[in-house]
Design an enzyme around this catalytic site. Structure first.
Site, PDB file in Angstrom:
ATOM      1  N   GLU A  90       0.822  -1.204   0.000  1.00  0.00           N
ATOM      2  CA  GLU A  90       0.000   0.000   0.000  1.00  0.00           C
ATOM      3  C   GLU A  90       0.854   1.251   0.000  1.00  0.00           C
ATOM      4  O   GLU A  90       1.949   1.270   0.556  1.00  0.00           O
ATOM      5  CB  GLU A  90      -0.898   0.002   1.238  1.00  0.00           C
ATOM      6  CG  GLU A  90      -1.917  -1.118   1.177  1.00  0.00           C
ATOM      7  CD  GLU A  90      -2.838  -1.176   2.371  1.00  0.00           C
ATOM      8  OE1 GLU A  90      -3.990  -1.576   2.198  1.00  0.00           O
ATOM      9  OE2 GLU A  90      -2.414  -0.827   3.482  1.00  0.00           O
ATOM     10  N   CYS A 103       3.253   8.324   1.673  1.00  0.00           N
ATOM     11  CA  CYS A 103       3.836   7.298   2.532  1.00  0.00           C
ATOM     12  C   CYS A 103       4.088   6.062   1.668  1.00  0.00           C
ATOM     13  O   CYS A 103       3.164   5.519   1.067  1.00  0.00           O
ATOM     14  CB  CYS A 103       2.856   6.998   3.669  1.00  0.00           C
ATOM     15  SG  CYS A 103       3.432   5.734   4.796  1.00  0.00           S
ATOM     16  N   CYS A 110       7.029  -7.727   6.515  1.00  0.00           N
ATOM     17  CA  CYS A 110       8.210  -7.289   7.263  1.00  0.00           C
ATOM     18  C   CYS A 110       8.638  -8.432   8.153  1.00  0.00           C
ATOM     19  O   CYS A 110       7.804  -9.134   8.719  1.00  0.00           O
ATOM     20  CB  CYS A 110       7.894  -6.060   8.113  1.00  0.00           C
ATOM     21  SG  CYS A 110       9.343  -5.419   8.993  1.00  0.00           S
ATOM     22  N   CYS A 114       7.502  -6.471  15.106  1.00  0.00           N
ATOM     23  CA  CYS A 114       7.126  -5.564  16.199  1.00  0.00           C
ATOM     24  C   CYS A 114       5.723  -5.975  16.645  1.00  0.00           C
ATOM     25  O   CYS A 114       4.849  -6.239  15.817  1.00  0.00           O
ATOM     26  CB  CYS A 114       7.170  -4.116  15.750  1.00  0.00           C
ATOM     27  SG  CYS A 114       8.831  -3.630  15.239  1.00  0.00           S
ATOM     28  N   CYS A 117       2.352  -4.166  15.354  1.00  0.00           N
ATOM     29  CA  CYS A 117       2.308  -3.747  13.955  1.00  0.00           C
ATOM     30  C   CYS A 117       1.647  -4.809  13.085  1.00  0.00           C
ATOM     31  O   CYS A 117       2.044  -5.972  13.108  1.00  0.00           O
ATOM     32  CB  CYS A 117       3.734  -3.483  13.466  1.00  0.00           C
ATOM     33  SG  CYS A 117       3.828  -3.170  11.690  1.00  0.00           S
ATOM     34  N   CYS A 337      -0.891   4.803   9.832  1.00  0.00           N
ATOM     35  CA  CYS A 337       0.358   4.082  10.069  1.00  0.00           C
ATOM     36  C   CYS A 337       0.105   2.737  10.737  1.00  0.00           C
ATOM     37  O   CYS A 337      -0.692   2.635  11.654  1.00  0.00           O
ATOM     38  CB  CYS A 337       1.221   4.865  11.037  1.00  0.00           C
ATOM     39  SG  CYS A 337       2.390   5.862  10.206  1.00  0.00           S
TER      40      CYS A 337
HETATM   41  N1  SAH Z   1       9.608  -0.325   9.529  1.00  0.00           N
HETATM   42  C1  SAH Z   1       9.773   1.059   9.759  1.00  0.00           C
HETATM   43  C2  SAH Z   1       8.841   1.951   8.958  1.00  0.00           C
HETATM   44  C3  SAH Z   1       7.418   1.508   8.756  1.00  0.00           C
HETATM   45  S1  SAH Z   1       6.306   1.597  10.100  1.00  0.00           S
HETATM   46  C4  SAH Z   1       9.662   1.353  11.219  1.00  0.00           C
HETATM   47  O1  SAH Z   1       9.261   0.482  11.973  1.00  0.00           O
HETATM   48  O2  SAH Z   1      10.017   2.461  11.614  1.00  0.00           O
HETATM   49  C5  SAH Z   1       6.001   3.349  10.344  1.00  0.00           C
HETATM   50  C6  SAH Z   1       5.675   3.706  11.790  1.00  0.00           C
HETATM   51  O3  SAH Z   1       4.382   3.182  12.180  1.00  0.00           O
HETATM   52  C7  SAH Z   1       6.672   3.109  12.774  1.00  0.00           C
HETATM   53  O4  SAH Z   1       7.029   4.047  13.763  1.00  0.00           O
HETATM   54  C8  SAH Z   1       5.869   1.984  13.369  1.00  0.00           C
HETATM   55  O5  SAH Z   1       6.377   1.581  14.602  1.00  0.00           O
HETATM   56  C9  SAH Z   1       4.498   2.581  13.452  1.00  0.00           C
HETATM   57  N2  SAH Z   1       3.421   1.613  13.641  1.00  0.00           N
HETATM   58  C10 SAH Z   1       3.401   0.318  13.318  1.00  0.00           C
HETATM   59  N3  SAH Z   1       2.229  -0.246  13.668  1.00  0.00           N
HETATM   60  C11 SAH Z   1       1.480   0.726  14.227  1.00  0.00           C
HETATM   61  C12 SAH Z   1       0.159   0.777  14.767  1.00  0.00           C
HETATM   62  N4  SAH Z   1      -0.630  -0.296  14.777  1.00  0.00           N
HETATM   63  N5  SAH Z   1      -0.273   1.948  15.243  1.00  0.00           N
HETATM   64  C13 SAH Z   1       0.502   3.051  15.192  1.00  0.00           C
HETATM   65  N6  SAH Z   1       1.746   3.082  14.696  1.00  0.00           N
HETATM   66  C14 SAH Z   1       2.239   1.918  14.212  1.00  0.00           C
HETATM   67 FE1  SF4 Z   2       8.402  -3.957  10.452  1.00  0.00          FE
HETATM   68 FE2  SF4 Z   2       6.148  -3.008  11.464  1.00  0.00          FE
HETATM   69 FE3  SF4 Z   2       8.310  -3.231  13.017  1.00  0.00          FE
HETATM   70 FE4  SF4 Z   2       8.256  -1.335  11.085  1.00  0.00          FE
HETATM   71  S1  SF4 Z   2       6.914  -1.459  12.894  1.00  0.00           S
HETATM   72  S2  SF4 Z   2       9.948  -2.776  11.560  1.00  0.00           S
HETATM   73  S3  SF4 Z   2       7.052  -2.418   9.514  1.00  0.00           S
HETATM   74  S4  SF4 Z   2       7.194  -4.938  12.057  1.00  0.00           S
END
Ligand code: SAH
Ligand code: SF4
Length: 368
Positions: A90, A103, A110, A114, A117, A337
């Protein structure tokens, strides 16, 4: 047929030379492909006809195909793009009065898991190619121009879509170089932001290869909690990460790092956490961006209350740290995000592993 969409300026030049053309043709091509958004060599009117015809035989300009195109009530627009073998990614356009931000995704899925996420939950399929990364900007630019007539609808790019951009280093850097190139998109380094979960050696490499604005997903004020939320922390703990941020600033286009901090109800959002965070980053030139958690099914987390958000921000501001709260956009189309779920075939069998772990130790998940 070679897809020229992801060719860097140097690669385009080599391509032209191999065809027996002058190197400056590469600049013409760059301008047509990225600046003008052409999708057809025949339209490149200042390119000699013979060359246009050869290009038509040898090359293509191909971005990922659009599967879905939705616009939210607030103008946020999201595209679901097909990247083959059943995978979709996306990209999201966020209009604001003085700027338009795209974005961009860097991977299908990934690998970093995390815990909060939804991309991480899907597992990892593969890195996107340079053409697939820059193709998101190319396509959005064309679509937005057609819709609004604006000459430059996209003023900023954030590498904050699906995937960990520094885990796909070479392709992401090649795509960002096109974003910065005057003959392509001509964005300033300050207006291109890469967000990383903290791959320390790659942060150092980025400083030399392509310094852009840096955002770091911190999300916790200590290693114990960060180990749980951002598991890559076990490999690159906070102290090493912050040192890498300070080194990065020597080459960065901005004089601060943006720390992202997702606000999870009762997990990392108390006043004590805020105080601990303030002390932790006191010596790092930074701003903190608080992100209200975007819930998704079975996440196991909830968004912090507005009161907790306020309190957290006030505590940081009181400690002298510039702090903003990210406004949630495109809520009605799941464009926020961490909700950029796409549709990825889980080659890492993440879901199965999680299920068997949960069965073995039901109380372990998201404890704390
Ligand atoms: N992988 C990279 C960039 C993509 S995620 C990273 O982790 O930084 C972009 C941002 O969205 C990151 O700060 C991530 O931690 C945050 N993010 C992921 N899942 C989320 C969620 N469910 N709610 C809010 N922010 C989230
Ligand atoms: Fe990967 Fe999501 Fe962690 Fe970013 S926040 S590194 S996209 S698992």
């Amino acid at each position: 047929m070679v897809n020229l969409l992801g060719h860097t300026p140097a690669e385009l030049e080599a391509f032209c030379i191999a065809l027996g053309e002058k190197p400056y043709r590469a600049r013409q091509l760059l301008r047509w492909i990225h600046h003008a958004g052409a999708n057809d060599f025949a339209a490149m009117s200042d390119v000699a006809k013979v060359l246009r015809e050869r290009l038509g035989e040898l090359a293509t300009l191909e971005a990922p195909k659009v599967r879905l195109d939705t616009t939210a009530a607030d103008g946020t627009r999201k595209w679901l793009l097909d990247v083959g073998t059943g995978n979709a990614i996306e990209s999201v356009f966020i209009p604001e009065p003085a700027r338009g931000t795209l974005c961009v995704s860097s991977q299908a899925g990934c690998a970093l898991e995390c815990s909060f996420c939804s991309t991480g939950r899907q597992g990892f399929n593969r890195n996107l190619t340079t053409a697939e990364i820059i193709g998101q900007l190319w396509h959005a630019n064309r679509a937005l121009r057609a819709a609004s007539g604006a000459e430059r609808p996209i003023t900023n790019v954030v590498m904050m879509g699906m995937g960990e951009p520094l885990a796909n280093f070479d392709n992401v850097v090649a795509a960002m170089r096109l974003m910065l190139d005057d003959f392509a998109y001509g964005l300033s380094r300050r207006r291109v932001t890469l967000s990383t979960s903290g791959l320390v050696p790659a942060i150092d490499r980025l400083a030399d290869a392509c310094p852009v604005s840096l955002a770091v997903s911190l999300h916790a004020p200590n290693d114990a909690l960060r180990n749980e939320l951002v598991p890559i922390n076990r490999k690159y703990p906070i102290r090493e990460l912050l040192a890498a941020c300070v080194r990065y600033l020597e080459k960065a286009p901005r004089n601060f790092v943006m720390f992202e901090y997702v606000m999870l109800d009762g997990v990392n959002d108390t006043r004590a956490h805020a105080r601990e965070l303030a002390a932790l980053v006191a010596d790092v030139p930074c701003k903190v961006n608080l992100i209200p958690f975007n819930p998704f099914p079975n996440s196991g987390y909830a968004r912090s209350t507005p009161e907790a958000l306020e309190r957290f921000r006030n505590t940081l501001v009181g400690a002298g740290i510039m702090t903003t709260i990210r406004r949630t956009r495109g809520d009605d189309i799941d464009a926020a995000c961490g909700q950029l779920a796409g549709d990825v075939q889980d080659r890492t069998r993440r879901a199965e592993k999680r299920a068997s772990r949960a069965a073995a130790a039901p109380a372990e998940e998201h404890a704390g």
